[in-house]
Design an enzyme around this catalytic site. Structure first.
Site, PDB file in Angstrom:
ATOM      1  N   GLU A 217      27.869  -4.922   3.928  1.00  0.00           N
ATOM      2  CA  GLU A 217      28.069  -4.481   2.539  1.00  0.00           C
ATOM      3  C   GLU A 217      28.792  -5.551   1.711  1.00  0.00           C
ATOM      4  O   GLU A 217      29.949  -5.371   1.313  1.00  0.00           O
ATOM      5  CB  GLU A 217      28.794  -3.133   2.501  1.00  0.00           C
ATOM      6  CG  GLU A 217      27.963  -2.031   3.154  1.00  0.00           C
ATOM      7  CD  GLU A 217      28.591  -0.641   3.060  1.00  0.00           C
ATOM      8  OE1 GLU A 217      29.703  -0.521   2.495  1.00  0.00           O
ATOM      9  OE2 GLU A 217      27.964   0.318   3.536  1.00  0.00           O
ATOM     10  N   GLU A 336      21.979   0.955   8.025  1.00  0.00           N
ATOM     11  CA  GLU A 336      23.071   1.884   8.367  1.00  0.00           C
ATOM     12  C   GLU A 336      22.904   3.111   7.494  1.00  0.00           C
ATOM     13  O   GLU A 336      22.746   2.995   6.277  1.00  0.00           O
ATOM     14  CB  GLU A 336      24.438   1.231   8.115  1.00  0.00           C
ATOM     15  CG  GLU A 336      25.619   2.148   8.402  1.00  0.00           C
ATOM     16  CD  GLU A 336      26.952   1.546   7.963  1.00  0.00           C
ATOM     17  OE1 GLU A 336      27.257   0.411   8.378  1.00  0.00           O
ATOM     18  OE2 GLU A 336      27.670   2.203   7.177  1.00  0.00           O
TER      19      GLU A 336
END
Length: 539
Positions: A217, A336
């Site tokens: 991220e 994810e």
């Protein structure tokens, strides 16, 4: 004449003769149509994959849980699959060979040193497993509190952790993807690869077959660490990693996946676009993360709301639009994903009701064109795991195993011709049946569905396969009513699911449905129906 018009005419007649109305007095009714003559989309055979959050290595002794024979048996039932080791902690991890600290129990370090390729000699002794499980329950609470407070500690891990992780993946039939730390930066804000190269050199010396990621991220680096990395620089970092891999004899063609960006909003779209413009050729698939709701304030209603479930399509199409505009042939993965971010929604993400989000995500993601979906997490902190702190399987685990066994990679087109069910309360998907892990004959198809309504639903099949017998696998909570949605015990065709012993799963058998009968789906249930005589030419 159009077959749909013919069908509508006869259905209209049936309504007036009372045949259908009599059925509607007992249950709702849905009539489906299939296209079994062409494949609408094709996903990876590892479509349903799993993750282990890197927070497991925050105290390295807990990596020894991966030596549990029970956990390995549970993981093996999910193969073939990727196993991603990453998450927020990966960007605070540093490989530290010849670790200076000792394990907390009174066994010598060498006696527990695992060979990554070894399976028979790498099992965790039962007494140590019990001790670790007790301590892990407390550790998981601590990790979850740190996550809620946005506290990130630097973590060191040794060769032992790498050996344990690889042994687990290798002996469970999973393909390991290791997430490297992207927040090790030079003064010029480029990625400092020295520590990663040290790790890769060790893995190469042990002949460990591994794929790689870099960073988790990147859109949140500034928030987590006060470091801002734009998409172009991120792309340069990946090109650097790819050049390192290409110089390796073992990893020259290893998989590399990224950038594991969060859902596209604000500057995240720019990061993804700039990254792909710079480094699309360096990666084997584009990865992004998706969660439906915030785990801190999610409600039971959210988990059953069709509008919440539909947000996946919106977010997915945003990502696909970017990827197709820059690198049209690049595969797209959900690198994810789970129900709720922030570690999950306590009392929801680990209970029966979580299955509605999970099964719908699997169906919709494949339908939309995503190639792999990685479930956060197989084991770890938070409340969205598949296996609890005692290493017992939770409802979403059983749902995942059934999906693996019954659903093939070929996505087929399905549509609702007529329904008495309001507001998309029945959501249906169709695939070829998985022939690699089942004994079903060629041409079989698997219909899977979720009933968000409290009322039972009858499912009418197309005339071309209405004479096919079926096997039904219906999942319901072990407890009745709305309270049952909070249960951690799930029933398959009325029988509670649990392991037969520490190494053996139950048979997971279906119930026979005679030809010509409507498929029966109870209220608030999940189901798979294998249509054995569908004679789908593409299956």
């Amino acid at each position: 004449m159009n077959p749909s018009l013919i069908f509508g005419y006869f259905l209209f007649q049936a309504l007036f003769t009372g045949a259908v109305q009599a059925l509607l007095d007992k249950e709702d009714l849905v009539i489906l149509d299939f296209d079994v003559h062409r494949v609408d989309n094709l996903v990876s055979e590892r479509f349903l994959s799993v993750t282990i959050d890197a927070s497991l290595v925050a105290e390295e002794k807990f990596m020894h849980l991966l030596g549990s024979p029970k956990l390995r048996a549970l993981a093996n039932a999910l193969s073939p699959a990727f196993l991603r080791f990453g998450g927020t902690t990966q960007d605070f991890m540093k490989f530290s060979p010849q670790s200076e600290y000792l394990l907390s129990w009174n066994n010598s370090r060498n006696s527990l040193r695992y060979q990554g390729h070894s399976c028979d000699t790498s099992e965790l002794p039962p007494l140590l497993e019990d001790k670790l499980k007790q301590e892990w329950a407390l550790q998981a609470q601590l990790l979850h509190q740190q996550e809620l407070q946005d506290k990130y500690k630097k973590v060191k891990f040794s060769e032992d952790a790498v050996d344990l992780l690889y042994s687990f993946a290798n002996c469970s039939g999973l393909d390991l993807i290791f997430g490297l730390n992207a927040l090790l930066r030079t003064p010029g804000n480029t990625w400092d690869s020295q520590n990663a190269e040290m790790l890769m050199n060790y893995c190469e010396s042990r002949r460990y077959i591994i794929s790689w990621e870099l960073g988790n991220e990147p859109n949140s680096y500034e928030k987590k660490a006060g470091i801002r990395v734009d998409g172009h620089q991120l792309g340069q970092d990946f090109l650097h990693l790819r050049s390192i891999l290409q110089e390796s004899k073992l990893y020259h063609s290893a998989g590399l996946y990224g950038p594991d960006v969060g859902q596209l909003r604000e500057h995240r779209k720019d990061i993804l676009t700039e990254f792909l413009e710079t480094a699309a050729d360096a990666i084997d698939a584009t990865t992004w993360h998706h969660y439906y709701v915030n785990g801190r304030d999610a409600t039971l209603k959210d988990f059953l709301d069709p509008q919440v479930l539909d947000t996946l399509a919106v977010k997915t199409n945003e990502v696909l639009e970017v990827v197709r505009s820059v690198s049209p042939e690049k595969k797209v993965w959900l690198g994810e994903t789970s129900s709720a971010y922030g570690g999950g929604a306590a009392g929801l993400s680990d209970t029966f009701v979580a299955g509605f989000m999970w099964l719908d995500k699997l169906g919709l993601a494949a339908q939309l064109g995503l190639n792999v979906v990685m479930r956060q997490v197989l084991i770890g902190s938070g409340s969205y795991h598949l296996v609890d702190n005692n290493l017992d399987p939770l409802p979403d685990y059983w749902l995942s195993v059934l999906y693996k066994r019954l659903v093939g990679p070929e996505v087929l087109k399905i549509e609702v011709l007529w329904t008495s069910v309001p507001q998309q309360l029945l959501r249906v998907y169709l695939h070829c049946t998985n022939r690699n892990s089942s004994s079903y004959r060629q041409g079989a198809v698997t219909l899977f569905a979720l009933n968000l309504s409290k009322r039972p639903i009858g499912i009418g099949l197309p005339a071309c396969i209405s004479n096919s017998s079926a096997e039904a696998f219906v999942l319901q909570s072990a407890e009745p009513g709305e309270e049952g949605l909070y249960s951690r015990v799930v029933e398959l065709n009325g029988a509670p699911l649990k392991m037969l012993d520490e190494r053996t799963l139950p048979p997971l058998s279906g119930a026979h449905v005679p030809p010509g009968e409507h498929l029966q789906m109870p209220g608030l249930s999940l189901a798979f129906y294998v249509l054995q005589q569908a004679r789908a030419a593409v299956c």
